[in-house]
Design an enzyme around this catalytic site. Sequence first.
Site, PDB file in Angstrom:
ATOM      1  N   LYS A 200       0.720  -1.098  -0.162  1.00  0.00           N
ATOM      2  CA  LYS A 200      -0.117   0.131   0.215  1.00  0.00           C
ATOM      3  C   LYS A 200       0.745   1.343   0.178  1.00  0.00           C
ATOM      4  O   LYS A 200       0.415   2.294  -0.241  1.00  0.00           O
ATOM      5  CB  LYS A 200      -0.880   0.112   1.456  1.00  0.00           C
ATOM      6  CG  LYS A 200      -1.564  -1.021   1.637  1.00  0.00           C
ATOM      7  CD  LYS A 200      -2.461  -0.976   2.583  1.00  0.00           C
ATOM      8  CE  LYS A 200      -2.979  -2.174   3.470  1.00  0.00           C
ATOM      9  NZ  LYS A 200      -3.616  -1.949   4.804  1.00  0.00           N
TER      10      LYS A 200
ATOM     11  N   ARG B  19       0.871   6.890   7.279  1.00  0.00           N
ATOM     12  CA  ARG B  19       0.859   7.086   5.897  1.00  0.00           C
ATOM     13  C   ARG B  19       0.040   8.391   5.353  1.00  0.00           C
ATOM     14  O   ARG B  19       0.509   8.846   4.170  1.00  0.00           O
ATOM     15  CB  ARG B  19      -0.264   5.904   5.108  1.00  0.00           C
ATOM     16  CG  ARG B  19       0.024   4.401   5.249  1.00  0.00           C
ATOM     17  CD  ARG B  19      -0.730   3.585   4.372  1.00  0.00           C
ATOM     18  NE  ARG B  19      -0.502   2.182   5.065  1.00  0.00           N
ATOM     19  CZ  ARG B  19       0.417   1.233   4.826  1.00  0.00           C
ATOM     20  NH1 ARG B  19       1.344   1.738   3.742  1.00  0.00           N
ATOM     21  NH2 ARG B  19       0.351   0.152   5.215  1.00  0.00           N
TER      22      ARG B  19
ATOM     23  N   VAL C  38      11.601   5.021   8.575  1.00  0.00           N
ATOM     24  CA  VAL C  38      10.892   6.198   8.103  1.00  0.00           C
ATOM     25  C   VAL C  38       9.303   6.030   7.873  1.00  0.00           C
ATOM     26  O   VAL C  38       9.021   4.687   7.491  1.00  0.00           O
ATOM     27  CB  VAL C  38      11.537   7.111   6.812  1.00  0.00           C
ATOM     28  CG1 VAL C  38      12.891   7.409   7.346  1.00  0.00           C
ATOM     29  CG2 VAL C  38      11.611   5.994   5.679  1.00  0.00           C
TER      30      VAL C  38
ATOM     31  N   GLU D  44       7.878   1.839  -6.357  1.00  0.00           N
ATOM     32  CA  GLU D  44       7.932   1.490  -5.125  1.00  0.00           C
ATOM     33  C   GLU D  44       8.407   2.761  -4.047  1.00  0.00           C
ATOM     34  O   GLU D  44       8.462   3.843  -4.415  1.00  0.00           O
ATOM     35  CB  GLU D  44       9.189   0.393  -4.983  1.00  0.00           C
ATOM     36  CG  GLU D  44       9.710   0.016  -3.740  1.00  0.00           C
ATOM     37  CD  GLU D  44       8.616  -0.963  -3.246  1.00  0.00           C
ATOM     38  OE1 GLU D  44       7.487  -0.458  -2.928  1.00  0.00           O
ATOM     39  OE2 GLU D  44       9.083  -1.972  -2.609  1.00  0.00           O
ATOM     40  N   ASP D  45       7.777   2.243  -2.901  1.00  0.00           N
ATOM     41  CA  ASP D  45       7.874   3.665  -1.758  1.00  0.00           C
ATOM     42  C   ASP D  45       9.368   3.679  -1.367  1.00  0.00           C
ATOM     43  O   ASP D  45       9.773   4.640  -1.132  1.00  0.00           O
ATOM     44  CB  ASP D  45       6.887   3.374  -0.789  1.00  0.00           C
ATOM     45  CG  ASP D  45       6.990   1.828  -0.193  1.00  0.00           C
ATOM     46  OD1 ASP D  45       7.698   0.944  -0.570  1.00  0.00           O
ATOM     47  OD2 ASP D  45       6.135   1.555   0.906  1.00  0.00           O
TER      48      ASP D  45
ATOM     49  N   ASP E  40      14.531  -1.404   0.428  1.00  0.00           N
ATOM     50  CA  ASP E  40      15.516  -1.772   1.641  1.00  0.00           C
ATOM     51  C   ASP E  40      16.334  -2.886   1.403  1.00  0.00           C
ATOM     52  O   ASP E  40      17.443  -2.760   0.874  1.00  0.00           O
ATOM     53  CB  ASP E  40      14.622  -2.082   2.780  1.00  0.00           C
ATOM     54  CG  ASP E  40      15.123  -2.404   4.202  1.00  0.00           C
ATOM     55  OD1 ASP E  40      16.115  -1.706   4.509  1.00  0.00           O
ATOM     56  OD2 ASP E  40      14.413  -2.964   5.120  1.00  0.00           O
TER      57      ASP E  40
ATOM     58  N   ASP F  58       4.085   3.465   6.604  1.00  0.00           N
ATOM     59  CA  ASP F  58       3.341   3.344   7.773  1.00  0.00           C
ATOM     60  C   ASP F  58       4.301   2.488   8.668  1.00  0.00           C
ATOM     61  O   ASP F  58       5.345   2.001   8.541  1.00  0.00           O
ATOM     62  CB  ASP F  58       2.168   2.284   7.326  1.00  0.00           C
ATOM     63  CG  ASP F  58       2.698   0.919   7.420  1.00  0.00           C
ATOM     64  OD1 ASP F  58       3.719   0.830   6.709  1.00  0.00           O
ATOM     65  OD2 ASP F  58       2.375  -0.071   8.027  1.00  0.00           O
TER      66      ASP F  58
HETATM   67  P1  5GP Z   1      12.709  -4.899   1.120  1.00  0.00           P
HETATM   68  O1  5GP Z   1      11.990  -5.961   0.639  1.00  0.00           O
HETATM   69  O2  5GP Z   1      13.238  -4.183  -0.030  1.00  0.00           O
HETATM   70  O3  5GP Z   1      13.358  -5.131   2.256  1.00  0.00           O
HETATM   71  O4  5GP Z   1      11.474  -4.061   1.822  1.00  0.00           O
HETATM   72  C1  5GP Z   1      10.658  -3.005   1.054  1.00  0.00           C
HETATM   73  C2  5GP Z   1       9.713  -2.945   2.202  1.00  0.00           C
HETATM   74  O5  5GP Z   1       9.747  -2.780   3.209  1.00  0.00           O
HETATM   75  C3  5GP Z   1       8.854  -1.471   1.439  1.00  0.00           C
HETATM   76  O6  5GP Z   1       8.162  -1.533   0.365  1.00  0.00           O
HETATM   77  C4  5GP Z   1       8.495  -1.147   2.924  1.00  0.00           C
HETATM   78  O7  5GP Z   1       7.087  -1.458   2.725  1.00  0.00           O
HETATM   79  C5  5GP Z   1       8.890  -1.881   3.887  1.00  0.00           C
HETATM   80  N1  5GP Z   1       9.912  -0.877   4.333  1.00  0.00           N
HETATM   81  C6  5GP Z   1      11.263  -1.126   4.563  1.00  0.00           C
HETATM   82  N2  5GP Z   1      12.016   0.211   4.933  1.00  0.00           N
HETATM   83  C7  5GP Z   1      11.098   0.876   5.418  1.00  0.00           C
HETATM   84  C8  5GP Z   1      11.068   1.950   6.313  1.00  0.00           C
HETATM   85  O8  5GP Z   1      12.079   2.665   6.708  1.00  0.00           O
HETATM   86  N3  5GP Z   1       9.913   2.304   6.598  1.00  0.00           N
HETATM   87  C9  5GP Z   1       8.725   1.859   6.257  1.00  0.00           C
HETATM   88  N4  5GP Z   1       7.372   2.447   6.782  1.00  0.00           N
HETATM   89  N5  5GP Z   1       8.615   0.525   5.688  1.00  0.00           N
HETATM   90  C10 5GP Z   1       9.709   0.011   5.196  1.00  0.00           C
END
Ligand code: 5GP
Length: 176
Positions: free
Chosen positions: A42, A164, A152, A98-99, A102, A158
């Site tokens: 979301k 959000r 963040v 993508e938001d 990570d 969120d």
């Molecule tokens: P990844 O699969 O790259 O580790 O994680 C991506 C997802 O993890 C993002 O789309 C988000 O939903 C969540 N995420 C990673 N870092 C953060 C952060 O600093 N804050 C928030 N709210 N969500 C995060």
Amino acid sequence: MKGSIVEVLFTHEQIQQRVAELGSQISADYQGKRVFLVCLLKGSIVFTADLMRHITPPVTMDVMRASSYGSSTTSAGSVKIQTDLDKDITGLDVLIIEDIVDTGRTLNRTLELLKVRHPNSLRICTMLDKPSRRVLDIDIAYTGFTIDDHFVVGYGLDYDEYYRNLPYIGILDPNG
Ligand code: 5GP
């Protein structure tokens, strides 16, 4: 609502300016083409809604939802696609929105799934990038801001489903 904001990283104005820049860049790169946006739910809703209004070539879009399992402030190893696209993307120029990237696991899984459907092109646009946390190498075409290893919230991101709606992006202290 749990936690508190300890620092504003990017104000509403800074975000809007950067989103407009990204929109111009994308518009130039996709000149003469049509863009198919994939909004990853979301967290990318707010970013997608703002960004698409700065893209001038014709735009169509759909949503996808992937979730990773782990604690609430770190993402874990396993990624599951919970909502898939409705439409066939064969031959389309697909831009995933993508938001935040990570570890890269969510996008890696999403890319794996979409690549085999033979889009004409497949690129990624992320609002935020946390490269210090990367586990899987991901090729990102467009990045809003690169940040250090902070948790963040705001601008779609969120904590326990809250925050959000903040117009800015801030660092959260989950215990604050
Ligand atoms: P990844 O699969 O790259 O580790 O994680 C991506 C997802 O993890 C993002 O789309 C988000 O939903 C969540 N995420 C990673 N870092 C953060 C952060 O600093 N804050 C928030 N709210 N969500 C995060």
